[in-house]
Design a protein around this motif. Structure first.
Motif, PDB file in Angstrom:
ATOM      1  N   GLY A 178      18.831   4.647  58.585  1.00 57.66           N
ATOM      2  CA  GLY A 178      19.281   5.817  58.798  1.00 57.66           C
ATOM      3  C   GLY A 178      18.806   7.214  58.456  1.00 57.66           C
ATOM      4  N   GLU A 179      18.021   7.161  57.326  1.00 58.14           N
ATOM      5  CA  GLU A 179      17.229   8.352  56.787  1.00 58.14           C
ATOM      6  C   GLU A 179      16.262   9.218  57.998  1.00 58.14           C
ATOM      7  N   ALA A 180      16.268  10.263  57.899  1.00 55.85           N
ATOM      8  CA  ALA A 180      15.512  11.244  58.619  1.00 55.85           C
ATOM      9  C   ALA A 180      14.060  11.197  58.195  1.00 55.85           C
ATOM     10  N   LEU A 181      13.167  10.653  59.108  1.00 60.13           N
ATOM     11  CA  LEU A 181      11.622  10.493  58.708  1.00 60.13           C
ATOM     12  C   LEU A 181      11.047  11.428  59.236  1.00 60.13           C
ATOM     13  N   GLY A 182      11.370  12.010  60.475  1.00 62.55           N
ATOM     14  CA  GLY A 182      10.584  12.827  61.198  1.00 62.55           C
ATOM     15  C   GLY A 182      11.389  13.702  62.214  1.00 62.55           C
ATOM     16  N   CYS A 183      10.879  14.847  62.589  1.00 59.43           N
ATOM     17  CA  CYS A 183      11.552  15.725  63.321  1.00 59.43           C
ATOM     18  C   CYS A 183      10.536  16.665  64.230  1.00 59.43           C
ATOM     19  N   VAL A 184      11.105  17.168  65.188  1.00 54.82           N
ATOM     20  CA  VAL A 184      10.513  18.045  66.279  1.00 54.82           C
ATOM     21  C   VAL A 184      11.191  18.859  66.984  1.00 54.82           C
ATOM     22  N   GLY A 185      11.009  20.085  67.307  1.00 57.53           N
ATOM     23  CA  GLY A 185      11.833  21.054  68.087  1.00 57.53           C
ATOM     24  C   GLY A 185      11.104  21.550  69.393  1.00 57.53           C
ATOM     25  N   TYR A 186      11.607  22.094  70.210  1.00 55.43           N
ATOM     26  CA  TYR A 186      11.136  22.680  71.535  1.00 55.43           C
ATOM     27  C   TYR A 186      12.049  23.665  72.024  1.00 55.43           C
ATOM     28  N   ARG A 187      11.387  24.775  72.680  1.00 56.62           N
ATOM     29  CA  ARG A 187      12.144  25.791  73.522  1.00 56.62           C
ATOM     30  C   ARG A 187      11.429  26.254  74.566  1.00 56.62           C
ATOM     31  N   PRO A 188      11.974  26.626  75.723  1.00 54.55           N
ATOM     32  CA  PRO A 188      11.284  27.084  76.853  1.00 54.55           C
ATOM     33  C   PRO A 188      10.534  28.495  76.495  1.00 54.55           C
ATOM     34  N   ASP A 189       9.487  28.900  76.944  1.00 62.76           N
ATOM     35  CA  ASP A 189       8.491  30.053  76.766  1.00 62.76           C
ATOM     36  C   ASP A 189       8.331  30.489  78.360  1.00 62.76           C
TER      37      ASP A 189
END
Length: 158
Positions: free
Chosen positions: A56-67
Protein backbone atom coordinates in the motif's frame (compact mmCIF):
# COMPACT_ATOMS: atom_id res chain seq x y z
CA UNK A 1 1.53 -2.69 -8.20
CA UNK A 2 -1.87 -1.01 -8.32
CA UNK A 3 -2.70 2.24 -10.12
CA UNK A 4 -5.68 4.22 -8.90
CA UNK A 5 -7.07 7.73 -9.21
CA UNK A 6 -5.82 10.18 -6.61
CA UNK A 7 -8.28 11.51 -4.02
CA UNK A 8 -7.98 14.37 -1.50
CA UNK A 9 -6.79 12.00 1.23
CA UNK A 10 -3.76 11.13 -0.94
CA UNK A 11 -2.17 14.59 -0.98
CA UNK A 12 0.44 13.78 1.69
CA UNK A 13 1.46 10.53 -0.04
CA UNK A 14 1.55 12.19 -3.47
CA UNK A 15 3.72 15.00 -2.08
CA UNK A 16 6.04 12.52 -0.36
CA UNK A 17 6.64 10.66 -3.63
CA UNK A 18 7.41 13.94 -5.41
CA UNK A 19 9.89 15.00 -2.73
CA UNK A 20 11.56 11.56 -2.69
CA UNK A 21 12.06 11.59 -6.46
CA UNK A 22 15.32 13.52 -6.20
CA UNK A 23 14.58 16.54 -8.36
CA UNK A 24 17.27 19.21 -8.49
CA UNK A 25 16.61 21.66 -5.62
CA UNK A 26 16.85 24.61 -8.04
CA UNK A 27 13.68 23.41 -9.76
CA UNK A 28 10.31 24.90 -8.86
CA UNK A 29 9.26 21.26 -8.28
CA UNK A 30 11.07 21.30 -4.93
CA UNK A 31 8.93 24.25 -3.80
CA UNK A 32 5.62 22.46 -4.47
CA UNK A 33 3.47 22.38 -1.34
CA UNK A 34 0.55 20.11 -0.44
CA UNK A 35 -1.75 23.13 -0.93
CA UNK A 36 -0.32 23.59 -4.46
CA UNK A 37 -1.08 19.94 -5.18
CA UNK A 38 -4.64 20.24 -3.94
CA UNK A 39 -5.26 23.21 -6.23
CA UNK A 40 -3.62 21.52 -9.21
CA UNK A 41 -5.06 18.01 -8.88
CA UNK A 42 -8.62 18.96 -8.01
CA UNK A 43 -9.33 21.89 -10.32
CA UNK A 44 -12.11 21.23 -12.87
CA UNK A 45 -11.07 18.54 -15.35
CA UNK A 46 -7.83 17.76 -13.50
CA UNK A 47 -6.79 14.65 -11.63
CA UNK A 48 -3.99 12.21 -11.13
CA UNK A 49 -2.98 8.69 -10.26
CA UNK A 50 -1.04 7.00 -7.51
CA UNK A 51 0.91 3.79 -7.99
CA UNK A 52 0.83 1.65 -4.87
CA UNK A 53 3.12 -1.23 -3.96
CA UNK A 54 1.96 -4.52 -2.47
CA UNK A 55 1.99 -3.06 1.04
CA UNK A 56 0.00 0.00 0.00
CA UNK A 57 3.01 2.35 -0.05
CA UNK A 58 2.82 5.11 -2.67
CA UNK A 59 5.64 4.41 -5.14
CA UNK A 60 4.69 6.73 -7.99
CA UNK A 61 2.40 9.58 -8.94
CA UNK A 62 1.29 11.67 -11.89
CA UNK A 63 -1.09 14.56 -12.38
CA UNK A 64 -2.93 16.04 -15.33
CA UNK A 65 -5.00 19.10 -16.18
CA UNK A 66 -6.78 20.39 -19.25
CA UNK A 67 -5.15 23.21 -21.19
CA UNK A 68 -7.79 24.20 -23.71
CA UNK A 69 -10.03 21.89 -25.70
CA UNK A 70 -7.29 19.95 -27.49
CA UNK A 71 -4.55 19.56 -24.85
CA UNK A 72 -4.26 17.58 -21.65
CA UNK A 73 -1.11 18.48 -19.74
CA UNK A 74 0.72 15.72 -17.89
CA UNK A 75 2.57 16.95 -14.79
CA UNK A 76 4.16 15.85 -11.54
CA UNK A 77 5.29 12.43 -12.78
CA UNK A 78 7.48 10.96 -10.06
CA UNK A 79 8.61 7.57 -8.82
CA UNK A 80 10.50 6.65 -5.71
CA UNK A 81 14.10 5.72 -6.59
CA UNK A 82 13.70 2.15 -5.31
CA UNK A 83 10.73 1.59 -7.67
CA UNK A 84 12.46 2.71 -10.87
CA UNK A 85 13.14 0.41 -13.79
CA UNK A 86 9.94 -1.60 -13.28
CA UNK A 87 7.70 0.17 -15.81
CA UNK A 88 5.95 2.30 -13.22
CA UNK A 89 6.58 5.65 -14.93
CA UNK A 90 5.47 4.22 -18.28
CA UNK A 91 2.26 2.87 -16.73
CA UNK A 92 1.47 6.24 -15.13
CA UNK A 93 2.03 8.10 -18.41
CA UNK A 94 -0.22 5.63 -20.24
CA UNK A 95 -2.99 6.21 -17.70
CA UNK A 96 -2.89 9.94 -18.46
CA UNK A 97 -2.89 9.20 -22.20
CA UNK A 98 -6.00 7.06 -21.70
CA UNK A 99 -7.69 9.96 -19.85
CA UNK A 100 -6.80 12.19 -22.81
CA UNK A 101 -8.27 9.78 -25.34
CA UNK A 102 -11.46 9.27 -23.36
CA UNK A 103 -11.79 13.02 -22.92
CA UNK A 104 -11.42 13.70 -26.64
CA UNK A 105 -8.11 15.55 -26.34
CA UNK A 106 -5.90 15.58 -29.43
CA UNK A 107 -2.62 15.57 -27.55
CA UNK A 108 -0.79 15.28 -24.26
CA UNK A 109 1.73 17.99 -23.44
CA UNK A 110 4.37 18.04 -20.72
CA UNK A 111 7.21 20.29 -19.65
CA UNK A 112 10.63 19.08 -18.60
CA UNK A 113 12.64 21.29 -16.27
CA UNK A 114 16.02 22.44 -17.54
CA UNK A 115 17.31 20.81 -14.34
CA UNK A 116 15.88 17.41 -15.30
CA UNK A 117 16.80 16.95 -18.96
CA UNK A 118 18.18 13.47 -18.32
CA UNK A 119 14.55 12.23 -18.48
CA UNK A 120 14.18 13.19 -22.15
CA UNK A 121 15.08 9.70 -23.49
CA UNK A 122 12.32 8.20 -21.29
CA UNK A 123 9.69 10.47 -22.85
CA UNK A 124 11.09 10.01 -26.35
CA UNK A 125 10.70 6.21 -25.99
CA UNK A 126 7.05 6.84 -25.14
CA UNK A 127 6.51 8.85 -28.33
CA UNK A 128 6.88 12.42 -27.05
CA UNK A 129 8.66 14.96 -29.23
CA UNK A 130 9.84 18.54 -28.73
CA UNK A 131 7.60 21.51 -29.40
CA UNK A 132 8.62 25.14 -29.79
CA UNK A 133 5.54 26.43 -28.01
CA UNK A 134 5.94 28.18 -24.65
CA UNK A 135 4.75 26.45 -21.50
CA UNK A 136 1.84 28.40 -20.04
CA UNK A 137 2.51 27.21 -16.49
CA UNK A 138 6.26 27.89 -16.34
CA UNK A 139 7.49 29.26 -13.04
CA UNK A 140 8.79 32.80 -13.64
CA UNK A 141 11.83 32.22 -11.40
CA UNK A 142 12.98 29.14 -13.35
CA UNK A 143 14.54 28.76 -16.80
CA UNK A 144 11.94 27.97 -19.50
CA UNK A 145 11.27 24.23 -19.60
CA UNK A 146 11.47 21.99 -22.64
CA UNK A 147 7.97 21.30 -23.95
CA UNK A 148 7.17 17.82 -25.29
CA UNK A 149 3.98 16.75 -27.07
CA UNK A 150 2.40 13.48 -28.16
CA UNK A 151 -0.62 13.25 -30.44
CA UNK A 152 -3.16 10.82 -28.97
CA UNK A 153 -6.40 11.36 -30.89
CA UNK A 154 -7.24 8.23 -32.80
CA UNK A 155 -3.79 6.77 -32.18
CA UNK A 156 -2.87 3.48 -30.61
CA UNK A 157 -0.84 3.12 -27.45
CA UNK A 158 2.76 2.04 -28.15
Amino acid sequence: MTLRPVNPDDIAAFHAVMMAAGMDPRSSWSRTTPADLTRSLFMPGAGGFLALGEGGEALGCVGYRPDGEATLTLNKLATRPQARGQGLGRALVREVEQVARRGGYARVLLAVSQYNLDVLPFYERLGYGPSNEPYAHAHPASPPPMVLVKEVRGGQMP
